[in-house]
Design a protein around this motif. Structure first.
Motif, PDB file in Angstrom:
ATOM      1  N   ALA A 189       0.828  -1.220   0.000  1.00 33.26           N
ATOM      2  CA  ALA A 189       0.000   0.000   0.000  1.00 33.26           C
ATOM      3  C   ALA A 189       0.854   1.258   0.000  1.00 33.26           C
ATOM      4  CB  ALA A 189      -0.917  -0.004   1.228  1.00 33.26           C
ATOM      5  N   THR A 190       2.093   1.133   0.423  1.00 32.69           N
ATOM      6  CA  THR A 190       2.935   2.330   0.540  1.00 32.69           C
ATOM      7  C   THR A 190       3.453   2.806  -0.812  1.00 32.69           C
ATOM      8  OG1 THR A 190       4.894   0.962   0.919  1.00 32.69           O
ATOM      9  CG2 THR A 190       3.720   1.736   2.871  1.00 32.69           C
ATOM     10  N   LYS A 191       3.424   1.914  -1.812  1.00 34.16           N
ATOM     11  CA  LYS A 191       4.009   2.243  -3.109  1.00 34.16           C
ATOM     12  C   LYS A 191       3.360   3.503  -3.696  1.00 34.16           C
ATOM     13  CE  LYS A 191       5.100   0.120  -7.526  1.00 34.16           C
ATOM     14  NZ  LYS A 191       5.173  -1.101  -8.317  1.00 34.16           N
ATOM     15  N   GLU A 192       2.025   3.494  -3.672  1.00 31.25           N
ATOM     16  CA  GLU A 192       1.285   4.633  -4.221  1.00 31.25           C
ATOM     17  C   GLU A 192       1.476   5.887  -3.367  1.00 31.25           C
ATOM     18  OE1 GLU A 192      -3.233   4.774  -5.018  1.00 31.25           O
ATOM     19  OE2 GLU A 192      -2.457   2.907  -5.865  1.00 31.25           O
ATOM     20  N   GLN A 193       1.520   5.689  -2.050  1.00 37.70           N
ATOM     21  CA  GLN A 193       1.679   6.842  -1.141  1.00 37.70           C
ATOM     22  C   GLN A 193       3.016   7.531  -1.391  1.00 37.70           C
ATOM     23  OE1 GLN A 193       1.224   4.779   2.597  1.00 37.70           O
ATOM     24  NE2 GLN A 193      -0.997   4.675   2.426  1.00 37.70           N
ATOM     25  N   VAL A 194       4.052   6.715  -1.617  1.00 31.99           N
ATOM     26  CA  VAL A 194       5.387   7.268  -1.880  1.00 31.99           C
ATOM     27  C   VAL A 194       5.360   8.072  -3.181  1.00 31.99           C
ATOM     28  CG1 VAL A 194       7.749   6.611  -2.530  1.00 31.99           C
ATOM     29  CG2 VAL A 194       6.639   5.512  -0.575  1.00 31.99           C
ATOM     30  N   ALA A 195       4.751   7.484  -4.203  1.00 28.97           N
ATOM     31  CA  ALA A 195       4.695   8.161  -5.506  1.00 28.97           C
ATOM     32  C   ALA A 195       3.906   9.465  -5.399  1.00 28.97           C
ATOM     33  CB  ALA A 195       4.063   7.237  -6.542  1.00 28.97           C
ATOM     34  N   SER A 196       2.819   9.433  -4.606  1.00 32.60           N
ATOM     35  CA  SER A 196       1.978  10.632  -4.522  1.00 32.60           C
ATOM     36  C   SER A 196       2.709  11.784  -3.827  1.00 32.60           C
ATOM     37  CB  SER A 196       0.652  10.326  -3.829  1.00 32.60           C
ATOM     38  OG  SER A 196       0.891  10.159  -2.460  1.00 32.60           O
ATOM     39  N   LEU A 197       3.759  11.464  -3.083  1.00 31.23           N
ATOM     40  CA  LEU A 197       4.539  12.530  -2.429  1.00 31.23           C
ATOM     41  C   LEU A 197       5.739  12.948  -3.283  1.00 31.23           C
ATOM     42  CD1 LEU A 197       4.453  11.250   1.265  1.00 31.23           C
ATOM     43  CD2 LEU A 197       3.397  13.331   0.402  1.00 31.23           C
ATOM     44  N   GLY A 198       5.813  12.393  -4.483  1.00 34.16           N
ATOM     45  CA  GLY A 198       6.879  12.812  -5.395  1.00 34.16           C
ATOM     46  C   GLY A 198       8.202  12.108  -5.153  1.00 34.16           C
ATOM     47  N   ALA A 199       8.159  10.961  -4.474  1.00 28.34           N
ATOM     48  CA  ALA A 199       9.396  10.204  -4.246  1.00 28.34           C
ATOM     49  C   ALA A 199       9.348   8.911  -5.064  1.00 28.34           C
ATOM     50  CB  ALA A 199       9.544   9.879  -2.760  1.00 28.34           C
ATOM     51  N   LYS A 200      10.516   8.273  -5.190  1.00 32.27           N
ATOM     52  CA  LYS A 200      10.574   7.040  -5.977  1.00 32.27           C
ATOM     53  C   LYS A 200      10.539   5.840  -5.025  1.00 32.27           C
ATOM     54  CE  LYS A 200      13.267   4.894  -9.577  1.00 32.27           C
ATOM     55  NZ  LYS A 200      14.595   4.373  -9.633  1.00 32.27           N
ATOM     56  N   PHE A 201       9.700   4.855  -5.357  1.00 33.64           N
ATOM     57  CA  PHE A 201       9.570   3.668  -4.498  1.00 33.64           C
ATOM     58  C   PHE A 201      10.545   2.587  -4.939  1.00 33.64           C
ATOM     59  CE2 PHE A 201       7.392  -0.295  -3.110  1.00 33.64           C
ATOM     60  CZ  PHE A 201       7.314  -0.007  -1.757  1.00 33.64           C
ATOM     61  N   ILE A 202      11.216   1.998  -3.965  1.00 29.88           N
ATOM     62  CA  ILE A 202      12.197   0.948  -4.244  1.00 29.88           C
ATOM     63  C   ILE A 202      11.914  -0.213  -3.307  1.00 29.88           C
ATOM     64  CG2 ILE A 202      14.642   0.371  -3.884  1.00 29.88           C
ATOM     65  CD1 ILE A 202      15.295   3.159  -4.732  1.00 29.88           C
ATOM     66  N   ALA A 203      11.662  -1.400  -3.815  1.00 29.78           N
ATOM     67  CA  ALA A 203      11.434  -2.541  -2.921  1.00 29.78           C
ATOM     68  C   ALA A 203      11.539  -3.837  -3.693  1.00 29.78           C
ATOM     69  CB  ALA A 203      10.059  -2.452  -2.270  1.00 29.78           C
ATOM     70  N   VAL A 204      11.721  -4.923  -2.959  1.00 32.60           N
ATOM     71  CA  VAL A 204      11.650  -6.254  -3.558  1.00 32.60           C
ATOM     72  C   VAL A 204      10.155  -6.581  -3.641  1.00 32.60           C
ATOM     73  CG1 VAL A 204      12.208  -8.688  -3.250  1.00 32.60           C
ATOM     74  CG2 VAL A 204      13.850  -6.921  -2.528  1.00 32.60           C
ATOM     75  N   GLU A 205       9.596  -6.562  -4.847  1.00 33.13           N
ATOM     76  CA  GLU A 205       8.148  -6.712  -4.985  1.00 33.13           C
ATOM     77  C   GLU A 205       7.798  -8.133  -5.433  1.00 33.13           C
ATOM     78  OE1 GLU A 205       6.103  -3.317  -6.782  1.00 33.13           O
ATOM     79  OE2 GLU A 205       7.991  -2.202  -6.693  1.00 33.13           O
ATOM     80  N   ASP A 206       8.005  -9.096  -4.539  1.00 33.20           N
ATOM     81  CA  ASP A 206       7.669 -10.486  -4.867  1.00 33.20           C
ATOM     82  C   ASP A 206       6.321 -10.871  -4.237  1.00 33.20           C
ATOM     83  OD1 ASP A 206       8.215 -10.679  -2.213  1.00 33.20           O
ATOM     84  OD2 ASP A 206       9.954 -11.999  -2.403  1.00 33.20           O
TER      85      ASP A 206
END
Ligand code: NAD
Length: 379
Positions: free
Chosen positions: A201-218
């Motif tokens: 759920a944090t992926k979209e929140q990060v993007a909406s604040l203008g930051a880039k999301f980085i994670a192991v998305e398995d």
């Protein structure tokens, strides 16, 4: 008339459990609010200001507590303080009940009803009573401001006649309440911000604040959020993949703010000493999980250490470094909680012991611990 007592906190806690605004509103509920002289000073709430809002300023602690129905605190009060209240009185504070069975038992044996604000259920109705959120939000902000002041370079990109100053690269690990505010603050200061979390759920929140999301998305990442909105502990396999990603990303970062927590467990270890050794000299890590063991292997709670030119700060009470806001918001959380306990017409206490916010926060009653999380688990 219900009497509410507010006493001063210990030397290491600058916050206070009341504000001029809440004194006024508590009086409106029909309560008398007694405040120990000087209790609000470190939050810039003078005795005069609190008195003008309707508080009775008491010369000493004993007079503040004597026979009161409710004691409001930031941290857990001493057993002596609780014993000075009316028998069976209510105590509302951040009780920090884990890991101190003997202390909690002694507090419970006073017969008071003890409420732990940090146990507030995370339901929509209780959002305005959520002390973890109100304080974590300030911590996330202050972590970035502190990091910016420790960092020996500028945060925003500046194009000047004398050359270009690059924007600082800020990496936020753990995007809960503190992490989101850290992202927003770092962006406002002009940094280039990346962030990671295990909850999808944090992926979209990060993007909406203008930051880039980085994670192991398995697959494991896709199921990492519990029904109550928290992160699950991740498997050893996931942790290894995450460590690899973090190791390669962190090398290029100027400032890293870590906020990752899992309720009731030690903080996950996300930054090893090898990763720190790979970071640029002058980089800054602020570990907001310091109190719970730290997200960085080298963190020392309450200290700033320097290893290979990288400074690692492990602050233990960042909200307490913005006490004016922290106390105002905490006091408002308490007020909203207390508001549910009053019969507004009769101006008396009318507690619904079956209400989920009462049950969720009630740690002890009638001399015994009652909260399921703190009772010995059946074998
Ligand atoms: P928290 O303090 O428990 O944890 C901070 C963050 O660390 C979380 O986002 C968590 O996912 C992350 N984390 C845990 N393990 C990690 C790992 N190994 N790697 C990377 N990140 C990791 O969380 P919080 O700030 O208290 O918020 C948790 C959730 O609760 C959020 O979704 C928040 O929006 C929600 N919330 C709801 C309410 C409400 O409805 N009343 C109030 C506040 C927060």
């Amino acid at each position: 008339m219900v009497t509410i007592a507010v006493t001063a906190e210990a030397a290491e806690e600058p916050r206070v459990a009341v504000s001029p605004e809440t004194v006024k509103k508590l009086a409106g509920l029909g309560a008398t609010v007694r405040v120990e002289s000087g209790a609000g000073l470190r939050s810039r709430f003078s005795d005069d200001v609190l008195k003008a809002a309707g508080a009775e300023i008491m010369g000493d602690r004993a007079a503040t507590l004597a026979g009161a129905d409710i004691l409001l605190k930031v941290r857990r009060p001493s057993v002596d303080e609780i014993k000075a209240l009316k028998p069976g009185a209510m105590v509302i504070a951040m009780l920090d009940p884990y890991g101190d069975d003997a202390g909690m038992k002694a507090a419970a044996e006073t017969g008071a009803s003890l409420f732990a604000m940090e146990f507030m259920p995370r339901i929509t109705r209780a959002q305005s009573m959520d002390v973890l959120s109100s304080q974590a939000n300030l911590a996330g902000y202050k972590a970035v401001v502190d990091a910016a002041s420790m960092f020996e370079q500028a945060m925003p990109m500046m194009m000047t006649a004398a050359g270009t100053v690059p924007a600082a690269k800020v990496f936020i690990m753990g995007v809960g309440v503190a992490g989101l505010q850290a992202i927003a603050t770092a962006r406002r200061l002009g940094a280039v911000v990346t962030a990671t979390d295990v909850r999808p759920a944090t992926k979209e929140q990060v993007a909406s604040l203008g930051a880039k999301f980085i994670a192991v998305e398995d697959d494991e990442f896709r199921q990492a959020q519990t029904a109550t909105g928290y992160a699950k502990p991740m498997s050893a396999e996931y942790q290894a993949k995450q460590a690899e990603l973090v190791a390669s990303h962190i090398k290029g970062q100027d400032i890293v703010i870590t906020t990752a927590l899992i309720p009731g467990r030690p903080a996950p270890r996300l930054i090893t000493k090898e990763m720190v050794a790979d970071m640029k000299p002058g980089a800054v890590i602020i570990d907001l999980a310091a109190e719970r063991g730290g997200n960085c292997e080298l963190t020392e709670p309450g200290k700033t250490v320097e290893v290979g030119g990288v400074r690692i700060a492990g602050p233990i009470n960042l909200p307490g470094t913005v006490p004016v806001n922290a106390s105002s918001l905490y006091a408002k959380n308490l007020l909203t909680f207390l508001d549910t306990m009053f019969d507004k017409k009769e101006k008396v206490l009318a507690i619904d012991w079956d209400d989920e916010i009462i049950k969720g926060t009630l740690i002890a009653k009638d001399g015994a611990i009652v909260h399921p999380n703190l009772l010995p688990k059946a074998a």
